[in-house]
Design a protein around this motif. Structure first.
Motif, mmCIF file in Angstrom:
data_model
loop_
_atom_site.group_PDB
_atom_site.id
_atom_site.type_symbol
_atom_site.label_atom_id
_atom_site.label_comp_id
_atom_site.label_asym_id
_atom_site.label_seq_id
_atom_site.Cartn_x
_atom_site.Cartn_y
_atom_site.Cartn_z
ATOM 1 N N GLY A 91 -87.461 -26.945 64.532
ATOM 2 C CA GLY A 91 -86.020 -26.805 64.675
ATOM 3 C C GLY A 91 -85.551 -25.897 65.784
ATOM 4 N N ALA A 92 -86.476 -25.270 66.528
ATOM 5 C CA ALA A 92 -86.083 -24.371 67.616
ATOM 6 C C ALA A 92 -87.197 -24.322 68.647
ATOM 7 C CB ALA A 92 -85.783 -22.964 67.082
ATOM 8 N N LEU A 93 -86.819 -24.212 69.906
ATOM 9 C CA LEU A 93 -87.796 -24.156 70.990
ATOM 10 C C LEU A 93 -88.754 -22.987 70.809
ATOM 11 C CD1 LEU A 93 -88.807 -25.058 73.828
ATOM 12 C CD2 LEU A 93 -87.078 -23.493 74.789
ATOM 13 N N CYS A 94 -88.219 -21.815 70.473
ATOM 14 C CA CYS A 94 -89.077 -20.629 70.352
ATOM 15 C C CYS A 94 -90.112 -20.792 69.248
ATOM 16 C CB CYS A 94 -88.231 -19.381 70.119
ATOM 17 S SG CYS A 94 -87.241 -19.397 68.611
ATOM 18 N N LEU A 95 -89.762 -21.492 68.169
ATOM 19 C CA LEU A 95 -90.710 -21.686 67.073
ATOM 20 C C LEU A 95 -91.755 -22.746 67.415
ATOM 21 C CD1 LEU A 95 -88.369 -21.469 63.944
ATOM 22 C CD2 LEU A 95 -89.626 -19.645 65.133
ATOM 23 N N GLU A 96 -91.431 -23.634 68.351
ATOM 24 C CA GLU A 96 -92.431 -24.603 68.799
ATOM 25 C C GLU A 96 -93.572 -23.904 69.527
ATOM 26 O OE1 GLU A 96 -90.095 -28.828 69.404
ATOM 27 O OE2 GLU A 96 -90.067 -27.399 71.068
ATOM 28 N N LEU A 97 -93.271 -22.775 70.140
ATOM 29 C CA LEU A 97 -94.313 -22.039 70.852
ATOM 30 C C LEU A 97 -95.339 -21.456 69.870
ATOM 31 C CD1 LEU A 97 -95.346 -20.983 73.580
ATOM 32 C CD2 LEU A 97 -93.887 -18.968 73.267
ATOM 33 N N LEU A 154 -93.233 -12.550 69.324
ATOM 34 C CA LEU A 154 -92.287 -13.314 68.509
ATOM 35 C C LEU A 154 -92.887 -13.614 67.139
ATOM 36 C CD1 LEU A 154 -89.666 -14.869 68.139
ATOM 37 C CD2 LEU A 154 -90.725 -16.809 69.307
ATOM 38 N N LEU A 155 -94.152 -13.969 67.120
ATOM 39 C CA LEU A 155 -94.822 -14.279 65.867
ATOM 40 C C LEU A 155 -94.822 -13.078 64.923
ATOM 41 C CD1 LEU A 155 -96.529 -16.222 64.159
ATOM 42 C CD2 LEU A 155 -98.538 -15.429 65.416
ATOM 43 N N ARG A 156 -95.214 -11.915 65.442
ATOM 44 C CA ARG A 156 -95.224 -10.711 64.605
ATOM 45 C C ARG A 156 -93.816 -10.367 64.121
ATOM 46 N NH1 ARG A 156 -99.482 -9.176 68.298
ATOM 47 N NH2 ARG A 156 -97.923 -8.436 69.791
ATOM 48 N N THR A 157 -92.834 -10.551 64.995
ATOM 49 C CA THR A 157 -91.453 -10.239 64.633
ATOM 50 C C THR A 157 -90.961 -11.134 63.504
ATOM 51 O OG1 THR A 157 -90.949 -9.466 66.877
ATOM 52 C CG2 THR A 157 -89.086 -10.120 65.502
ATOM 53 N N VAL A 158 -91.203 -12.428 63.611
ATOM 54 C CA VAL A 158 -90.737 -13.368 62.595
ATOM 55 C C VAL A 158 -91.478 -13.172 61.285
ATOM 56 C CG1 VAL A 158 -90.570 -15.804 61.980
ATOM 57 C CG2 VAL A 158 -89.982 -15.075 64.291
ATOM 58 N N VAL A 159 -92.807 -13.044 61.347
ATOM 59 C CA VAL A 159 -93.589 -12.874 60.120
ATOM 60 C C VAL A 159 -93.208 -11.576 59.416
ATOM 61 C CG1 VAL A 159 -95.903 -12.541 59.176
ATOM 62 C CG2 VAL A 159 -95.503 -14.304 60.892
ATOM 63 N N LEU A 199 -89.234 -20.017 82.429
ATOM 64 C CA LEU A 199 -89.625 -20.671 81.183
ATOM 65 C C LEU A 199 -89.679 -19.654 80.046
ATOM 66 C CD1 LEU A 199 -90.755 -23.070 79.555
ATOM 67 C CD2 LEU A 199 -93.029 -22.425 80.407
ATOM 68 N N ALA A 200 -90.336 -18.520 80.275
ATOM 69 C CA ALA A 200 -90.449 -17.491 79.243
ATOM 70 C C ALA A 200 -89.076 -16.948 78.855
ATOM 71 C CB ALA A 200 -91.345 -16.358 79.732
ATOM 72 N N SER A 201 -88.199 -16.777 79.838
ATOM 73 C CA SER A 201 -86.850 -16.290 79.557
ATOM 74 C C SER A 201 -86.085 -17.273 78.690
ATOM 75 C CB SER A 201 -86.088 -16.058 80.866
ATOM 76 O OG SER A 201 -84.761 -15.664 80.602
ATOM 77 N N ALA A 245 -85.060 -17.406 71.109
ATOM 78 C CA ALA A 245 -85.465 -16.580 69.970
ATOM 79 C C ALA A 245 -84.366 -15.590 69.598
ATOM 80 C CB ALA A 245 -86.754 -15.833 70.305
ATOM 81 N N VAL A 246 -83.762 -14.964 70.604
ATOM 82 C CA VAL A 246 -82.675 -14.017 70.335
ATOM 83 C C VAL A 246 -81.510 -14.730 69.657
ATOM 84 C CG1 VAL A 246 -80.963 -12.485 71.377
ATOM 85 C CG2 VAL A 246 -83.321 -12.467 72.209
#
Length: 232
Positions: free
Chosen positions: A38-44, A98-103, A158-160, A166-167
């Motif tokens: 559902g989100a580009l950042c989560l696809e990463l 991002l992974l550590r932040t979400v988890v 791309l990273a930005s 994510a923000v």
């Protein structure tokens, strides 16, 4: 985000625009299913990660990163990408932060199977520093179609773009709908954008179907037990 039951190895497949929503993943059984976080950042997050997720790492080269871009929901896929080995490392650091932040948001007390340290200020700096750089800029082509400008797109852009996504997600109206699959030993993360907000599975054709099969077998076993003669 891979797990022992969902070894989420991205498949070499056409982009989302030609195959429908989501990224094709291959489970540990060899079954290929589509996972739409559902989100580009989560696809990463399906590309690997730190701790126990390191064994699922797929971003080793610039070609690997370009392949992920082609499978992602980034539309259209940039015509050309100017990527370096340093960009690959940068995107991997962004993904891990991002992974550590979400988890950490989902499981403040930790999630032992993933062997992840709690998110800290350094992770926020990685995300915010990436978001502070210029992102991919949308442009209108002469043929009336959407494209990205300028070309070629850089790894920093791309990273930005991913970091800004994510923000937006973690501070927006769906921030409390970021969830982890309810499947046994499945840790794939998604944002529930459905109207009722009751999504439980990474994919109905994967963990959702597995749950239905287990429930059906349990129900059949109960019926068999209830119909069997019992000795007095």
């Amino acid at each position: 985000m891979p797990s022992s039951s969902t070894a989420a190895t991205p498949e070499g497949a056409p982009s989302r625009s030609t195959e429908g929503p989501g990224i094709p993943l291959r489970s540990y059984t060899g079954h290929v299913f589509r996972f739409d976080p559902g989100a580009l950042c989560l696809e990463l997050l399906v590309t690997g990660g730190p701790g126990a997720l390191a064994r699922y790492e797929v971003l080793h080269t610039t070609e690997d990163l370009a392949a992920w871009v082609g499978r992602s929901r980034l539309t259209p896929t940039p015509d050309t990408l100017d990527l370096t080995d340093a960009d690959v490392e940068h995107v991997r650091r962004l993904r891990d932060a991002l992974l550590r932040t979400v988890v950490s948001r989902l499981h403040p007390d930790g999630l032992a199977p993933l062997d992840l340290p709690a998110a800290g200020p350094a992770d926020l700096r990685v995300i915010n520093d990436a978001a502070a750089r210029p992102p991919l800029a949308p442009a209108l082509g002469e043929d009336g179609t959407r494209r990205w400008s300028p070309a070629p797109a850089s790894g920093a852009q791309l990273a930005s773009t991913v970091a800004r996504d994510a923000v937006d997600l973690l501070t927006g109206p769906y921030a409390d709908r970021v969830r982890m699959c309810s499947g046994e030993r499945c840790y794939l993360i998604y944002v529930d954008t459905s109207r009722p907000g009751r999504r439980r599975w990474c994919s109905m054709e994967h963990c959702g179907n597995r749950s239905k099969v287990r429930a059906h077998r349990a129900q059949r076993a109960r019926r068999t037990d209830e119909s069997a003669p019992h000795e007095e």
